[in-house]
Motif scaffolding. Structure first.
Motif, mmCIF file in Angstrom:
data_model
loop_
_atom_site.group_PDB
_atom_site.id
_atom_site.type_symbol
_atom_site.label_atom_id
_atom_site.label_comp_id
_atom_site.label_asym_id
_atom_site.label_seq_id
_atom_site.Cartn_x
_atom_site.Cartn_y
_atom_site.Cartn_z
ATOM 1 N N THR A 129 42.233 54.030 24.751
ATOM 2 C CA THR A 129 42.648 53.741 26.134
ATOM 3 C C THR A 129 42.643 54.997 27.004
ATOM 4 O O THR A 129 42.614 54.884 28.222
ATOM 5 C CB THR A 129 44.035 53.076 26.178
ATOM 6 N N ALA A 130 42.645 56.188 26.391
ATOM 7 C CA ALA A 130 42.589 57.434 27.155
ATOM 8 C C ALA A 130 41.291 57.539 27.951
ATOM 9 O O ALA A 130 41.235 58.268 28.946
ATOM 10 C CB ALA A 130 42.739 58.638 26.231
ATOM 11 N N ASP A 131 40.253 56.816 27.534
ATOM 12 C CA ASP A 131 38.969 56.866 28.239
ATOM 13 C C ASP A 131 38.926 55.984 29.487
ATOM 14 O O ASP A 131 37.981 56.078 30.267
ATOM 15 C CB ASP A 131 37.825 56.430 27.309
ATOM 16 N N LEU A 132 39.899 55.120 29.659
ATOM 17 C CA LEU A 132 39.880 54.220 30.818
ATOM 18 C C LEU A 132 40.057 55.004 32.121
ATOM 19 O O LEU A 132 40.782 56.008 32.151
ATOM 20 C CB LEU A 132 40.980 53.166 30.703
ATOM 21 N N PRO A 133 39.416 54.541 33.179
ATOM 22 C CA PRO A 133 39.595 55.210 34.472
ATOM 23 C C PRO A 133 41.052 55.121 34.940
ATOM 24 O O PRO A 133 41.784 54.194 34.574
ATOM 25 C CB PRO A 133 38.692 54.410 35.422
ATOM 26 N N ALA A 134 41.448 56.072 35.745
ATOM 27 C CA ALA A 134 42.798 56.071 36.311
ATOM 28 C C ALA A 134 43.033 54.766 37.059
ATOM 29 O O ALA A 134 42.125 54.235 37.713
ATOM 30 C CB ALA A 134 42.974 57.266 37.250
ATOM 31 N N GLY A 135 44.235 54.248 36.930
ATOM 32 C CA GLY A 135 44.603 53.034 37.649
ATOM 33 C C GLY A 135 44.424 51.748 36.873
ATOM 34 O O GLY A 135 44.904 50.708 37.305
ATOM 35 N N VAL A 136 43.734 51.789 35.735
ATOM 36 C CA VAL A 136 43.584 50.580 34.927
ATOM 37 C C VAL A 136 44.912 50.325 34.219
ATOM 38 O O VAL A 136 45.443 51.204 33.542
ATOM 39 C CB VAL A 136 42.439 50.704 33.895
ATOM 40 N N VAL A 137 45.443 49.139 34.410
ATOM 41 C CA VAL A 137 46.709 48.765 33.791
ATOM 42 C C VAL A 137 46.422 47.721 32.709
ATOM 43 O O VAL A 137 45.792 46.699 32.982
ATOM 44 C CB VAL A 137 47.695 48.196 34.840
ATOM 45 N N LEU A 138 46.888 48.010 31.504
ATOM 46 C CA LEU A 138 46.688 47.103 30.377
ATOM 47 C C LEU A 138 47.975 46.351 30.088
ATOM 48 O O LEU A 138 49.071 46.897 30.259
ATOM 49 C CB LEU A 138 46.273 47.888 29.131
#
Length: 179
Positions: A129-138
């Motif tokens: 999940t560290a690779d996700l762009p800023a602002g992506v909420v899981l």
């Protein structure tokens, strides 16, 4: 008796069977899976399989528990870069992604879109999940590991031990796919 599940590509020409329980059920959020997923989904008639976050759902199985039954002449591989250690295999009849394989790995990461509606095993975790762009909420429905977790590696290692440290070759792929 060992449980088996029959899986197929979107058009039904490629068939495979998996036996027993999977190693783990995961969503991968890494840059490579998100990039490869976007490229595969852009192919004509390809099914939608990425989550809204860009994550890709995988069900990991030991290679010795995956059996291809029909349509292997339609399987082609692609690598994101020439030096990539992973290959993604696609059923070219309908551009359904079938599996991701790590070089010398003892497991296959089968794409979740192969499971008939309502039969996909429940999600165990999200990884990378560290690779996700800023602002992506899981959602917080399962662990959202920033990288591969210790328990993830323990499950892979346990499967490899159970296989006698073997890594069977998957030779049913017929050439490269330009994506």
């Amino acid at each position: 008796m060992t449980q088996t599940n029959r899986l197929a590509c979107a058009c039904g020409q490629v068939h495979l069977e998996v036996e027993g329980a999977p190693i783990i059920n995961a969503e991968c959020c890494c840059d490579s899976c998100r990039a490869a997923g976007a490229r595969i989904q852009a192919l004509p008639s390809a099914p939608r399989f990425q989550e809204t976050s860009g994550a890709t759902r995988f069900v990991l199985y030991r290679k010795d528990r995956v059996h291809f039954l029909a349509g292997t002449d339609r399987l082609k591989e692609f690598h994101l870069t020439p030096e990539a250690k992973t290959r993604r295999v696609v059923a070219t009849c309908c551009n359904t992604p079938v599996f991701l394989e790590f070089k010398n790995g003892h497991w296959l990461s089968l794409y979740g879109c192969l499971w008939p509606s309502g039969t996909l095993p429940p999600l165990d975790l999200r990884t990378m999940t560290a690779d996700l762009p800023a602002g992506v909420v899981l959602p917080d429905d399962v662990p959202n590991a920033r990288h591969q977790s210790f328990s993830f590696f323990v499950k892979l290692l346990s499967a490899w031990v159970a296989m006698g440290f073997r890594s069977p070759k998957i030779a049913c792929v017929n050439g490269a796919l330009q994506v």
